[in-house]
Design a protein around this motif. Structure first.
Motif, short mmCIF file in Angstrom:
data_model
loop_
_atom_site.label_atom_id
_atom_site.label_comp_id
_atom_site.label_asym_id
_atom_site.label_seq_id
_atom_site.Cartn_x
_atom_site.Cartn_y
_atom_site.Cartn_z
N ALA A 201 0.85 -1.19 0.00
CA ALA A 201 0.00 0.00 0.00
C ALA A 201 0.88 1.23 0.00
N HIS A 202 0.25 2.38 -0.23
CA HIS A 202 0.98 3.65 -0.24
C HIS A 202 0.53 4.50 0.94
N LYS A 203 1.50 5.15 1.57
CA LYS A 203 1.20 6.09 2.65
C LYS A 203 1.63 7.48 2.20
N ARG A 204 0.74 8.44 2.37
CA ARG A 204 1.03 9.83 1.97
C ARG A 204 1.30 10.65 3.22
N SER A 205 2.43 11.36 3.20
CA SER A 205 2.84 12.13 4.37
C SER A 205 3.33 13.51 3.97
N LEU A 206 3.20 14.43 4.90
CA LEU A 206 3.80 15.75 4.77
C LEU A 206 5.20 15.72 5.36
N ILE A 207 6.13 16.36 4.70
CA ILE A 207 7.48 16.49 5.24
C ILE A 207 7.43 17.50 6.38
N THR A 208 7.98 17.13 7.50
CA THR A 208 7.81 17.95 8.71
C THR A 208 9.00 18.84 9.04
N ASP A 209 10.07 18.77 8.24
CA ASP A 209 11.27 19.50 8.64
C ASP A 209 11.65 20.66 7.73
N GLY A 210 10.76 21.07 6.80
CA GLY A 210 11.14 22.22 5.99
C GLY A 210 10.12 22.57 4.92
N GLY A 211 10.19 23.82 4.46
CA GLY A 211 9.41 24.28 3.32
C GLY A 211 7.93 24.44 3.60
N TRP A 212 7.17 24.58 2.50
CA TRP A 212 5.73 24.75 2.63
C TRP A 212 5.08 23.53 3.25
N SER A 213 5.67 22.37 3.00
CA SER A 213 5.13 21.15 3.61
C SER A 213 5.17 21.24 5.13
N ARG A 214 6.27 21.74 5.68
CA ARG A 214 6.36 21.90 7.13
C ARG A 214 5.32 22.87 7.64
N ARG A 215 5.13 23.97 6.92
CA ARG A 215 4.15 24.96 7.36
C ARG A 215 2.73 24.37 7.38
N VAL A 216 2.40 23.61 6.33
CA VAL A 216 1.07 22.99 6.29
C VAL A 216 0.93 21.98 7.43
N HIS A 217 1.99 21.21 7.68
CA HIS A 217 1.91 20.22 8.76
C HIS A 217 1.74 20.90 10.12
N GLU A 218 2.45 21.99 10.35
CA GLU A 218 2.30 22.70 11.63
C GLU A 218 0.88 23.20 11.81
N ARG A 219 0.29 23.73 10.72
CA ARG A 219 -1.08 24.22 10.80
C ARG A 219 -2.05 23.06 11.05
N LEU A 220 -1.85 21.95 10.36
CA LEU A 220 -2.71 20.78 10.51
C LEU A 220 -2.58 20.21 11.91
N ASP A 221 -1.36 20.11 12.40
CA ASP A 221 -1.12 19.55 13.72
C ASP A 221 -1.79 20.40 14.80
N ALA A 222 -1.67 21.73 14.67
CA ALA A 222 -2.30 22.63 15.63
C ALA A 222 -3.82 22.53 15.56
N PHE A 223 -4.35 22.36 14.33
CA PHE A 223 -5.80 22.24 14.18
C PHE A 223 -6.31 20.96 14.82
N VAL A 224 -5.56 19.88 14.69
CA VAL A 224 -5.97 18.63 15.32
C VAL A 224 -6.01 18.79 16.84
N ASP A 225 -5.01 19.46 17.40
CA ASP A 225 -5.03 19.72 18.85
C ASP A 225 -6.27 20.51 19.24
#
Length: 402
Positions: A201-225
């Motif tokens: 199977a395939h797993k889709r992930s955001l890169i958490t250590d840089g760039g726009w991907s990190r920014r989106v992940h930080e926003r998503l992570d905060a929203f989940v909290d």
């Protein structure tokens, strides 16, 4: 502008330059220089294609010519005084960014005050610096208040000097979030099959250590909290606020958030189809909120002329001021950039352009300068000199006879 007004401003600019020593930029002798004098008529005349060798000592030149505006080139050349760009012999260029309050989303020059526009522009500046420092790792940055409607950032890292226009445009697109698609931020990983399934199977992930991907992940992570702290009914309502998220998808996204908190923190957005859709929606919000609306032609132009820090802006009388990065948060442009030589005395002016100034009514306008607010009305009046210089330079007033 009447000749009496022009002569007054020209004289006061001279007084400023006589008492001020201005440091030239690095490699000053390799750069083209230009200036705009206090000429008659409604237009302006740019004098350019000058080298520092031709101008002479910078402080002496400024005191002698007392120009309305002063510029130097982002580019370095073999012969900066050549009148044709092709004959200058381009060597390299700084990477320059310009934020202009008049061009920012949500700003209305006819309705918003100068102070309000500059506040919005400063917020955009912080977003720009975050991208330049965190995503690109630039270290040699000079931040400058333009003296007018915004800010300049000069990047002089060795790695950017020889970039051509197209390479600089790619940086512009990144900073502005242009053509950044959510799917492009996703990293795909092949994982083993689960019980009863032999195919991977395939797993889709955001890169958490840089760039726009990190920014989106930080926003998503905060929203989940945020979701997990809300009562279930409120969390469901919060999710349904997004376009395309109905009752069923909201339930699926919320359940996935509860059951996969650690995976989400690690970047996994493939915990549920509705959760993946939610991440894509938040990505659009992040690009809108955290991109920097820079002026593209300034950054892509390797021959651009940019204002000299320490000089005066002929459209405001304010200083073009270099700002220490550590002092930027406390910087107040309409206080810190006020020219000290213009403070402490009053002058008579005739306000003629009240209709062009944002204000509370057609009969008056409010401006803030030097830490104070002033109500300006049409006609002759006495004002602090720094206020009068600002109004005359902006074309809102003429110098009254003493």
């Amino acid at each position: 502008m009447e000749e009496r007004t022009r002569a007054y401003l020209r004289g006061r600019f001279r007084d400023y330059y006589r008492r001020t020593s201005i440091a030239p930029p690095p490699d000053a002798s390799q750069r083209e220089w230009g200036f705009i004098p206090w000429t008659e008529g409604p237009g302006t005349t740019m004098v350019r294609h000058r080298s520092l060798l031709e101008l002479g000592a910078l402080d002496e030149f400024l005191a002698r010519k007392r120009p309305r505006h002063v510029y130097f080139s982002a580019g370095r050349y073999d012969d900066p005084s050549a009148g044709n760009m092709n004959r200058k012999g381009w060597r390299s260029s700084d990477l320059v960014f310009d934020l202009d309050a008049d061009h920012l989303p949500g700003v209305s020059p006819t309705e918003d005050s100068y102070e309000e526009m500059l506040a919005v522009c400063k917020d955009a500046l912080f977003r720009l610096l975050d991208i330049l420092e965190d995503d690109f790792g630039f270290e040699d940055l000079t931040v400058v208040f333009s003296g007018g409607r915004g800010y300049h950032v000069h990047v002089r890292d060795d790695g950017v000097r020889e970039l051509d226009r197209e390479q600089r445009r790619e940086i512009v697109d990144y900073v502005r979030g242009i053509d950044v698609e959510f799917d492009h931020l996703i990293e795909h990983e092949t994982v083993g099959g689960t019980a009863g399934r032999s195919s991977p199977a395939h797993k889709r992930s955001l890169i958490t250590d840089g760039g726009w991907s990190r920014r989106v992940h930080e926003r998503l992570d905060a929203f989940v909290d945020e979701l997990l702290e809300l009562p279930e009914e409120d969390a469901m309502e919060r999710l349904r606020e997004f376009d395309g998220i109905g009752e069923g998808k909201a339930r699926g996204a919320l359940t996935a958030a509860r059951n996969n908190r650690e995976q989400i923190a690690a970047g996994n957005v493939d915990v549920h189809p509705a959760f993946y859709q939610l991440a894509g929606i938040l990505a659009e919000d992040v690009l809108d909120a955290e991109s920097a609306p820079i002026d593209e032609p300034v950054t892509t132009d390797t021959n651009r002329l940019i204002r000299l820090p320490g000089s005066l802006h002929g459209g405001t009388g304010l200083r073009v001021l270099r700002i220490d990065r550590n002092e930027l948060a406390d910087f107040e442009p309409l206080t810190d950039a006020v020219t000290e030589q213009f403070v402490g005395q009053e002058i008579r002016i005739d306000v003629t352009g009240i209709d062009d100034m944002p204000g509370e009514s057609q009969d008056s306008a409010m401006i803030s300068l030097g830490g104070d607010s002033f109500t300006i009305t049409e006609g002759a009046q006495t004002v602090p000199e720094h206020v009068g210089v600002y109004l005359m330079a902006r074309g809102h007033a003429e110098k009254e006879k003493e």
